[in-house]
Design an enzyme around this catalytic site. Structure first.
Site, mmCIF file in Angstrom:
data_model
loop_
_atom_site.group_PDB
_atom_site.id
_atom_site.type_symbol
_atom_site.label_atom_id
_atom_site.label_comp_id
_atom_site.label_asym_id
_atom_site.label_seq_id
_atom_site.Cartn_x
_atom_site.Cartn_y
_atom_site.Cartn_z
ATOM 1 N N CYS A 119 5.005 25.954 27.749
ATOM 2 C CA CYS A 119 5.130 25.928 26.285
ATOM 3 C C CYS A 119 3.763 25.574 25.693
ATOM 4 O O CYS A 119 3.142 24.590 26.118
ATOM 5 C CB CYS A 119 6.160 24.885 25.875
ATOM 6 N N GLU A 149 14.433 15.957 22.627
ATOM 7 C CA GLU A 149 14.142 16.917 21.579
ATOM 8 C C GLU A 149 15.425 17.589 21.101
ATOM 9 O O GLU A 149 16.348 17.804 21.878
ATOM 10 C CB GLU A 149 13.199 17.984 22.141
ATOM 11 N N ARG A 208 4.926 10.863 29.812
ATOM 12 C CA ARG A 208 5.043 11.925 30.815
ATOM 13 C C ARG A 208 3.926 12.944 30.657
ATOM 14 O O ARG A 208 3.386 13.097 29.564
ATOM 15 C CB ARG A 208 6.401 12.619 30.709
ATOM 16 N N GLU A 224 11.094 22.674 32.726
ATOM 17 C CA GLU A 224 10.261 23.559 31.893
ATOM 18 C C GLU A 224 8.889 23.801 32.547
ATOM 19 O O GLU A 224 8.319 24.885 32.454
ATOM 20 C CB GLU A 224 10.102 22.948 30.509
ATOM 21 N N ARG A 242 7.114 17.415 36.008
ATOM 22 C CA ARG A 242 6.967 16.477 34.903
ATOM 23 C C ARG A 242 6.826 15.129 35.581
ATOM 24 O O ARG A 242 7.758 14.690 36.289
ATOM 25 C CB ARG A 242 8.203 16.475 33.992
ATOM 26 N N THR A 264 2.917 24.054 23.158
ATOM 27 C CA THR A 264 2.806 22.717 22.547
ATOM 28 C C THR A 264 2.326 21.686 23.567
ATOM 29 O O THR A 264 1.867 20.609 23.195
ATOM 30 C CB THR A 264 4.149 22.211 21.975
ATOM 31 N N ARG A 281 3.219 13.464 26.680
ATOM 32 C CA ARG A 281 3.994 12.923 25.560
ATOM 33 C C ARG A 281 4.221 11.458 25.860
ATOM 34 O O ARG A 281 4.854 11.097 26.855
ATOM 35 C CB ARG A 281 5.325 13.663 25.388
ATOM 36 N N ARG A 286 11.648 12.063 17.123
ATOM 37 C CA ARG A 286 12.789 12.745 17.768
ATOM 38 C C ARG A 286 13.980 11.800 17.801
ATOM 39 O O ARG A 286 13.835 10.600 17.601
ATOM 40 C CB ARG A 286 12.463 13.135 19.218
HETATM 41 P P1 ADP Z 1 10.127 15.518 27.303
HETATM 42 O O1 ADP Z 1 9.590 14.260 26.788
HETATM 43 O O2 ADP Z 1 10.178 15.487 28.771
HETATM 44 O O3 ADP Z 1 9.427 16.677 26.726
HETATM 45 P P2 ADP Z 1 12.741 15.130 25.957
HETATM 46 O O4 ADP Z 1 12.318 14.892 24.564
HETATM 47 O O5 ADP Z 1 13.913 16.034 26.160
HETATM 48 O O6 ADP Z 1 11.614 15.800 26.847
HETATM 49 O O7 ADP Z 1 13.043 13.745 26.628
HETATM 50 C C1 ADP Z 1 13.498 13.654 27.946
HETATM 51 C C2 ADP Z 1 14.318 12.409 28.188
HETATM 52 O O8 ADP Z 1 13.477 11.267 28.102
HETATM 53 C C3 ADP Z 1 15.425 12.197 27.158
HETATM 54 O O9 ADP Z 1 16.579 11.710 27.810
HETATM 55 C C4 ADP Z 1 14.869 11.125 26.260
HETATM 56 O O10 ADP Z 1 15.863 10.346 25.643
HETATM 57 C C5 ADP Z 1 14.081 10.298 27.258
HETATM 58 N N1 ADP Z 1 13.044 9.494 26.617
HETATM 59 C C6 ADP Z 1 12.003 9.920 25.874
HETATM 60 N N2 ADP Z 1 11.261 8.892 25.436
HETATM 61 C C7 ADP Z 1 11.848 7.764 25.914
HETATM 62 C C8 ADP Z 1 11.561 6.364 25.820
HETATM 63 N N3 ADP Z 1 10.494 5.921 25.161
HETATM 64 N N4 ADP Z 1 12.412 5.515 26.445
HETATM 65 C C9 ADP Z 1 13.476 5.956 27.147
HETATM 66 N N5 ADP Z 1 13.787 7.254 27.280
HETATM 67 C C10 ADP Z 1 12.988 8.143 26.679
HETATM 68 N N1 ILO Z 2 11.015 26.282 22.354
HETATM 69 C C1 ILO Z 2 11.487 25.172 21.574
HETATM 70 C C2 ILO Z 2 10.830 23.868 21.998
HETATM 71 C C3 ILO Z 2 9.371 23.773 21.669
HETATM 72 C C4 ILO Z 2 8.650 22.490 22.003
HETATM 73 N N2 ILO Z 2 9.299 21.666 22.965
HETATM 74 C C5 ILO Z 2 9.224 21.808 24.277
HETATM 75 C C6 ILO Z 2 10.195 21.027 25.052
HETATM 76 N N3 ILO Z 2 8.451 22.488 24.842
HETATM 77 C C7 ILO Z 2 11.190 25.441 20.110
HETATM 78 O O1 ILO Z 2 10.436 26.380 19.836
HETATM 79 O O2 ILO Z 2 11.752 24.713 19.267
#
Ligand code: ADP
Ligand code: ILO
Length: 344
Positions: A259, A302, A114, A213, A217, A261, A268, A297
């Site tokens: 953010c 996250e 993403r 966020e 995305r 990061t 990501r 993760r």
């Molecule tokens: P983001 O990647 O958008 O920063 P998250 O870590 O919250 O945020 O992930 C968003 C969603 O994408 C979650 O439901 C997570 O389980 C799913 N996800 C992340 N990586 C994968 C993957 N490789 N396969 C399937 N689902 C994924």
């Molecule tokens: N504000 C949260 C998440 C930081 C990084 N992740 C994202 C989704 N931006 C923290 O500081 O742990």
């Protein structure tokens, strides 16, 4: 708004708590960006959530300059990127060396890549007004109507979506969760659920989250480990959307995100991968992920835990490296993790 210097408990490990010295606080506490974003707005998430890893959010591109005394050291520490560095972009899938590392499908459950994007000349989510947010939803959902072929799909606003449908989309990893406390304290859940939604194609291999966020995305995902196919789909989708939406970007910190990061590529690239043996030796597991600049993760995103020896492994670096390098980091690390798991 509280103008007092915040005190953090001893166990607090956030970058905010480390870099917000009294001196930095005093130099920034009366500053404001043109969208009215203040230091207190920028730090509220980390002040209210002392378990934050980072703890700060930007309200607009200007926040990164106005509050540079706080953001710069955080960006430097997270991305190993200094104030004199320049970001670089490369979204050409032909430059990626990534034959499927698991063609038999024994380890990699799914792959997802993403990017975050925000529209040029608008405040970011923490400072956006309700009207501006609704305008983003209108502009982006309308641009997505012109996606064609396998990228064509439908936009589903969260407002009016049944509990059952949203719970299933979240459980299946397609949709963001509501009520995240880090986002809440950053002002990112204001007027929820208005203006938020998800676009996806029939197969749910191409998805766009609107006004979470970041304003967009853009997501490409599918079962298995064909990382190059996932990247190629993502880059075509980005080019299509860019025909009608101008994203916020600058040559120093790349794509502007709320953010820090996510700055730079805002990318990501992750796999959900089964590593039950390696999981019994987390020191070895972490040594491999550290070497390849990867983050571990849990499988519900996250701040979630692993289930059944399945982990979400993704690139940690996003700024000062190209998109191809982000995916290459993830790919090379995944190859090393699979080799180790096989040897155990
Ligand atoms: P983001 O990647 O958008 O920063 P998250 O870590 O919250 O945020 O992930 C968003 C969603 O994408 C979650 O439901 C997570 O389980 C799913 N996800 C992340 N990586 C994968 C993957 N490789 N396969 C399937 N689902 C994924
Ligand atoms: N504000 C949260 C998440 C930081 C990084 N992740 C994202 C989704 N931006 C923290 O500081 O742990």
């Amino acid at each position: 708004m509280n103008q007092e210097f915040p005190t953090f408990p001893k166990e607090c490990k956030s970058m905010l708590c480390k870099h917000l010295t009294k001196e930095v606080f005093t130099s920034l506490k009366d500053k404001k960006t043109s969208s009215g974003f203040t230091l207190q707005d920028a730090i509220n998430s980390g002040v209210e959530n002392i378990d934050s890893g980072i703890g700060v959010y930007a309200g607009d591109e200007e926040s990164y300059d106005t509050f540079a005394a706080l953001f710069d050291p955080i960006i430097e520490e997270y991305h190993s990127f200094s104030v004199d560095d320049k970001h670089k972009s490369n979204l050409n899938p032909n430059d990626l060396k990534a034959p499927n590392p698991d063609p038999e499908g024994k380890y990699i459950v799914s792959t997802r890549i993403r990017v975050g994007r925000n529209i040029d000349n608008l405040p970011l989510g923490p400072a956006i007004t309700k009207e501006q947010r609704n305008e983003v939803e209108k502009q982006v959902s309308s641009a997505l109507k012109s996606m064609s072929g396998t990228l064509s799909g439908v936009y589903y606003p969260i407002n009016g979506m049944s509990e059952e449908v949203s719970a299933k989309l979240i459980e299946d990893h397609f949709l963001f969760k509501a009520g995240d406390r880090y986002l809440e304290a950053a002002g990112l859940n204001r007027d929820w659920p208005e203006g938020r939604g998800i676009f996806h194609n029939d197969e749910k291999t191409f998805l766009v989250w609107i006004n979470e966020e970041d304003q967009l995305r853009i997501i490409s995902m599918q079962m298995g480990g064909d990382i190059k196919e996932v990247f190629t789909r993502l880059t075509s989708a980005i080019s299509e959307i860019e025909k009608s939406v101008k994203f916020s970007y600058n040559s120093h910190i790349g794509y502007i995100t709320s953010c820090p990061t996510n700055l730079g590529t805002a990318m990501r690239a992750s796999v959900h991968i089964k590593l039950p043996k390696l999981a019994e030796d987390m020191d070895t597991f972490k040594a491999i992920t550290d070497k390849h600049h990867l983050q571990i993760r849990g499988i519900h995103g996250e701040h979630s835990e692993s289930e059944g020896g399945i982990y979400d492994i993704s690139n940690k670096r996003r700024l000062g490296v190209t998109e191809v390098e982000c995916v290459q980091d993830m790919y090379d690390g995944v190859v090393a993790l699979i080799a180790k798991e096989k040897s155990l």
